[in-house]
Write an enzyme that holds these catalytic residues in place. Structure first.
Site, mmCIF file in Angstrom:
data_model
loop_
_atom_site.group_PDB
_atom_site.id
_atom_site.type_symbol
_atom_site.label_atom_id
_atom_site.label_comp_id
_atom_site.label_asym_id
_atom_site.label_seq_id
_atom_site.Cartn_x
_atom_site.Cartn_y
_atom_site.Cartn_z
ATOM 1 N N LEU A 1 0.869 -1.179 0.000
ATOM 2 C CA LEU A 1 0.000 0.000 0.000
ATOM 3 C C LEU A 1 0.900 1.221 0.000
ATOM 4 C CD1 LEU A 1 -2.444 -1.079 2.887
ATOM 5 C CD2 LEU A 1 -2.391 -1.866 0.506
ATOM 6 N N HIS B 1 10.439 4.586 -2.325
ATOM 7 C CA HIS B 1 9.083 5.157 -2.209
ATOM 8 C C HIS B 1 8.332 4.463 -1.063
ATOM 9 C CE1 HIS B 1 5.626 6.932 -4.808
ATOM 10 N NE2 HIS B 1 5.066 6.509 -3.684
ATOM 11 N N LEU B 2 7.825 5.270 -0.151
ATOM 12 C CA LEU B 2 7.166 4.724 1.042
ATOM 13 C C LEU B 2 6.066 3.719 0.671
ATOM 14 C CD1 LEU B 2 6.889 5.014 4.188
ATOM 15 C CD2 LEU B 2 4.983 6.568 3.688
ATOM 16 N N HIS B 3 6.134 2.528 1.258
ATOM 17 C CA HIS B 3 5.088 1.533 1.015
ATOM 18 C C HIS B 3 4.921 0.659 2.246
ATOM 19 C CE1 HIS B 3 8.935 -0.206 -0.247
ATOM 20 N NE2 HIS B 3 8.437 -1.406 0.021
ATOM 21 N N GLN B 4 3.690 0.266 2.485
ATOM 22 C CA GLN B 4 3.368 -0.562 3.647
ATOM 23 C C GLN B 4 3.120 -1.994 3.171
ATOM 24 O OE1 GLN B 4 -0.260 0.601 5.689
ATOM 25 N NE2 GLN B 4 0.677 0.059 7.635
#
Ligand SMILES: [Zn+2]
Length: 166
Positions: free
Chosen positions: A65, A121-124
């Site tokens: 996400l 890139h920030l991702h969960q």
């Protein structure tokens, strides 16, 4: 768990070392803009956030996400992005539960080089966990194998996300 190698994913080593990694500045930004050289496994997106299947899953149903905006730290999330990331997390857990019936989840961010993050890139990560995950190969070879082709995961989950709107 006593795996010699927690994760065995063919080609991942080449991907990390850049040998087969597509030559784009940011894989996630390229997924968002639907760059033809990048395999696009997007399940759902709106104007702010998106969910895609991890091309190198730890388990069946492993999702990523992320905010569409390129940031690299959760402290940079705006209030709105933060709220929507949480809405997307809840919606993803609901849908993974109804499609995959996991017994639990591992959820989290890998931040910085030392965390094992291979995408800036920030991702969960949302990783469903199952009963009896260990197979014969896991035990004899000390490695985990891919349980489901990411394309199959994508097809299963796209329908489940079709009704999601926010
Ligand atoms: Zn990016």
């Amino acid at each position: 768990m006593p795996f010699k190698q927690q994760l065995f994913v063919p080609n991942k080593r080449e991907y990390i070392t850049g040998l087969s990694r597509p030559s784009v500045d940011c894989i996630i930004c390229s997924i968002i803009s639907d760059e033809p050289s990048v395999k696009n496994l997007t399940i759902w997106k709106n104007e702010t956030v998106a969910a895609c299947v991890n091309l190198y899953p730890y388990n069946a149903g492993h999702l990523l996400l992320f905010p569409l905006r390129h940031i690299d730290d959760p402290r940079q999330l705006s209030h709105e992005e933060h709220k929507q990331m949480h809405q997307l997390l809840s919606a993803s857990m609901d849908r993974l539960e109804s499609v995959y019936h996991p017994l639990g989840f591992n959820i989290g961010f890998n931040i910085g080089e030392a965390s094992g993050a291979s995408i800036e890139h920030l991702h969960q990560h949302v990783v469903p966990r199952y009963h009896r995950e260990l197979g014969f190969v896991d035990i004899t070879a000390g490695a985990k194998i891919i349980i489901e082709d990411p394309q199959v995961t994508l097809n299963k989950l796209k329908d489940a996300f079709a009704d999601l709107k926010f």
